[in-house]
Design an enzyme around this catalytic site. Structure first.
Site, short mmCIF file in Angstrom:
data_model
loop_
_atom_site.label_atom_id
_atom_site.label_comp_id
_atom_site.label_asym_id
_atom_site.label_seq_id
_atom_site.Cartn_x
_atom_site.Cartn_y
_atom_site.Cartn_z
N TYR A 252 -12.39 -4.20 -17.17
CA TYR A 252 -11.51 -4.85 -16.18
C TYR A 252 -10.56 -5.34 -16.46
O TYR A 252 -9.40 -4.89 -15.15
CB TYR A 252 -12.43 -5.71 -14.99
CG TYR A 252 -12.06 -5.59 -13.44
CD1 TYR A 252 -11.84 -3.86 -12.85
CD2 TYR A 252 -12.37 -6.28 -12.43
CE1 TYR A 252 -11.04 -4.25 -11.46
CE2 TYR A 252 -11.58 -6.63 -11.28
CZ TYR A 252 -11.21 -5.13 -10.76
OH TYR A 252 -10.59 -4.68 -9.70
N LYS A 259 -7.42 -9.99 -9.14
CA LYS A 259 -8.23 -10.29 -8.23
C LYS A 259 -8.50 -12.15 -8.04
O LYS A 259 -9.10 -12.44 -7.51
CB LYS A 259 -9.57 -9.34 -9.00
CG LYS A 259 -9.78 -8.17 -9.02
CD LYS A 259 -8.72 -8.17 -6.90
CE LYS A 259 -9.37 -6.31 -7.19
NZ LYS A 259 -7.98 -5.68 -5.77
N ALA A 292 -9.17 4.66 -7.08
CA ALA A 292 -8.51 3.14 -8.47
C ALA A 292 -9.62 3.37 -9.18
O ALA A 292 -9.50 3.23 -10.66
CB ALA A 292 -8.51 2.09 -7.03
N1 LIG Z 1 -14.01 0.97 -6.26
C1 LIG Z 1 -14.15 0.05 -6.13
O1 LIG Z 1 -15.09 -0.18 -6.77
C2 LIG Z 1 -13.59 -1.48 -6.14
C3 LIG Z 1 -14.39 -3.12 -6.30
C4 LIG Z 1 -14.00 -3.78 -5.67
C5 LIG Z 1 -13.40 -3.92 -4.95
N2 LIG Z 1 -11.88 -2.95 -4.80
C6 LIG Z 1 -10.19 -2.61 -4.57
O2 LIG Z 1 -10.35 -2.36 -3.84
C7 LIG Z 1 -9.12 -1.66 -3.28
C8 LIG Z 1 -9.00 -0.39 -2.71
O3 LIG Z 1 -9.46 0.84 -3.51
P1 LIG Z 1 -10.17 1.26 -3.66
O4 LIG Z 1 -11.32 2.24 -4.97
O5 LIG Z 1 -10.09 1.76 -2.38
O6 LIG Z 1 -9.15 3.02 -4.37
P2 LIG Z 1 -8.22 4.35 -3.35
O7 LIG Z 1 -7.20 4.77 -4.64
O8 LIG Z 1 -9.48 5.33 -2.89
O9 LIG Z 1 -7.52 3.08 -2.75
C9 LIG Z 1 -6.23 2.33 -3.51
C10 LIG Z 1 -4.51 2.18 -2.64
O10 LIG Z 1 -3.90 1.76 -2.65
C11 LIG Z 1 -2.86 2.43 -3.26
N3 LIG Z 1 -1.88 1.97 -3.83
C12 LIG Z 1 -1.31 1.93 -5.11
N4 LIG Z 1 -0.36 1.19 -5.46
C13 LIG Z 1 0.47 1.28 -3.82
C14 LIG Z 1 1.23 0.84 -3.83
N5 LIG Z 1 2.57 0.76 -4.65
N6 LIG Z 1 2.00 1.25 -2.79
C15 LIG Z 1 1.65 1.17 -0.95
N7 LIG Z 1 0.26 1.66 -1.61
C16 LIG Z 1 -1.07 1.49 -2.88
C17 LIG Z 1 -2.99 4.04 -3.50
O11 LIG Z 1 -2.16 4.84 -2.64
C18 LIG Z 1 -4.50 3.87 -2.31
O12 LIG Z 1 -4.24 3.77 -1.17
C19 LIG Z 1 -8.79 -2.35 -4.20
O13 LIG Z 1 -7.62 -2.81 -4.22
C20 LIG Z 1 -9.82 -2.04 -5.11
O14 LIG Z 1 -8.85 -3.09 -6.43
C21 LIG Z 1 -12.61 -1.43 -5.18
#
Ligand SMILES: NC(=O)c1ccc[n+]([C@@H]2O[C@H](COP(=O)([O-])OP(=O)(O)OC[C@H]3O[C@@H](n4cnc5c(N)ncnc54)[C@H](O)[C@@H]3O)[C@@H](O)[C@H]2O)c1
Length: 351
Positions: A252, A259, A292
């Protein structure tokens, strides 16, 4: 169209006594016989081959009960019977009767596709009756986000790359112009350049660090800044975090640092905005297979570990995250703020 497949006919064979109050409609698709019973006081039942699969008792009248149960029947047929090639590919918003967020308006940032956590949140908020503005990263992302925005009936759909100067401001200006207010924001974005994310924290370059912190943390602070004047009657700001902020989670890396800063920003902003009735939360989902997440090496091992170790012995879904987030936007949660809410099957309490 599913509705064309289902031809509802009244059941002529129904006993006269019962027919006086309860009406029955019958349709057949393949080997399935569907029956809808509806009563004038708004109760309705759906049976498939004699087995009850849905029941409502809070419709306004018989006509509404029939409409609601008919919709459930159409979804049942789509989900259970149609061959994949005849299934509609249009995304669906769940039917929820209690429109607990009716009248609320919110901005959802971070929908990339149907796997995105932001999409899980958007579905839940919409199902509870909220009106949504959604953004897409760029033209390439637009074709994936457009059908989802349509399913959400979003009146505002705008491009937002937080690294492009002026785009964030433009979104908030449009919201101010069209709505004049905002009740919630879901910030569900993060980014770190591959070599920064996949290397040791010890080796991170200044540029890599700044980009990671900028997109993944500062943009939430800026969104809070832009949302504040629109939340005159209070509101709720959400961001997505992960347990790697608290513990060293293999692979990570620098995102854990970002975070940790994000969760800390949540607490400071909750303290600053609390007197105005604006609440601020981080939601901490367990691992989910999203785009992501595909940037994190050995992600499957993380999923296996989460499932084996979480008290619930289950992985979470984007819908689980969405519903929990929507709850915190409800007025019933007005005295909860500054929280990092784990939606992880309890994983974080286990040693
Ligand atoms: N997937 C997991 O396991 C997980 C767990 C905990 C937290 N998260 C967090 O959840 C959030 C969403 O991620 P996700 O897992 O749904 O993946 P995802 O890829 O579906 O979403 C990530 C989003 O970030 C956007 N993004 C990246 N750079 C950008 C920029 N410059 N301007 C605007 N948008 C931008 C992308 O377009 C995308 O829509 C993130 O903060 C991630 O760290 C994810």
């Amino acid at each position: 169209m599913i509705s064309k497949l289902l031809e509802w006919k009244t059941n002529e064979a129904l006993a006269v006594g019962k027919g006086a109050t309860v009406q029955q409609f019958v349709a057949t698709v393949g080997d399935k016989r569907l029956e809808i019973d509806v009563a004038p006081w708004g109760e309705g039942h759906l049976k498939v081959n004699g087995r009850e699969i849905a029941h409502i008792d809070d419709a306004k009248d018989r006509r509404q009960a029939f409409r609601d149960i008919k919709k459930i029947a159409e979804r049942y047929i789509e989900a259970h019977m149609l061959k994949p090639e005849t299934k509609s590919t249009s995304p669906m918003i769940p039917i929820v009767k209690a429109k607990l967020l009716e009248g609320k308006k919110g901005l959802i940032v971070g929908i990339a596709n149907e796997n995105s956590i932001a999409w899980g949140c958007a579905k839940a908020f919409r199902a509870f009756g909220a009106e949504l503005a959604v953004t897409y990263l760029n033209d390439k992302a637009k074709k994936y986000v457009d059908p989802l925005a349509r399913a959400l009936e979003a009146p505002i759909v705008m491009p937002l790359d937080v690294s492009t100067p002026g785009q964030m401001e433009a979104v908030f200006e449009r919201i101010a112009k069209d709505w004049g207010k905002l009740d919630f924001v879901v910030h569900s974005i993060a980014f770190s350049p591959k070599e920064t994310l996949q290397g040791r924290v010890v080796d991170v370059s200044r540029d890599g660090f700044l980009t990671t912190m900028d997109v993944s943390c500062w943009t939430f602070m800026r969104m809070a800044h832009l949302a504040e004047p629109l939340m005159r009657k209070g509101g709720t700001l959400f961001t997505m975090t992960y347990y790697g902020s608290q513990m060293v989670v293999k692979n990570y890396n620098i995102m854990g640092v970002a975070k940790a800063a994000l969760e800390c920003a949540v607490r400071y902003m909750a303290a600053e905005l609390g007197p105005k009735g604006i609440r601020v939360h981080a939601i901490s989902p367990g691992p989910l297979s999203t785009r992501a997440a595909s940037g994190i090496p050995e992600f499957d091992a993380l999923l296996d570990k989460a499932k084996a170790k979480a008290p619930a012995r289950s992985l979470v879904s984007i819908d689980d995250v969405g519903v929990a987030t929507a709850f915190l936007a409800h007025d019933a949660a007005r005295l909860i703020t500054g929280e990092t809410l784990y939606v992880d099957g309890g994983y974080h309490i286990i040693d």
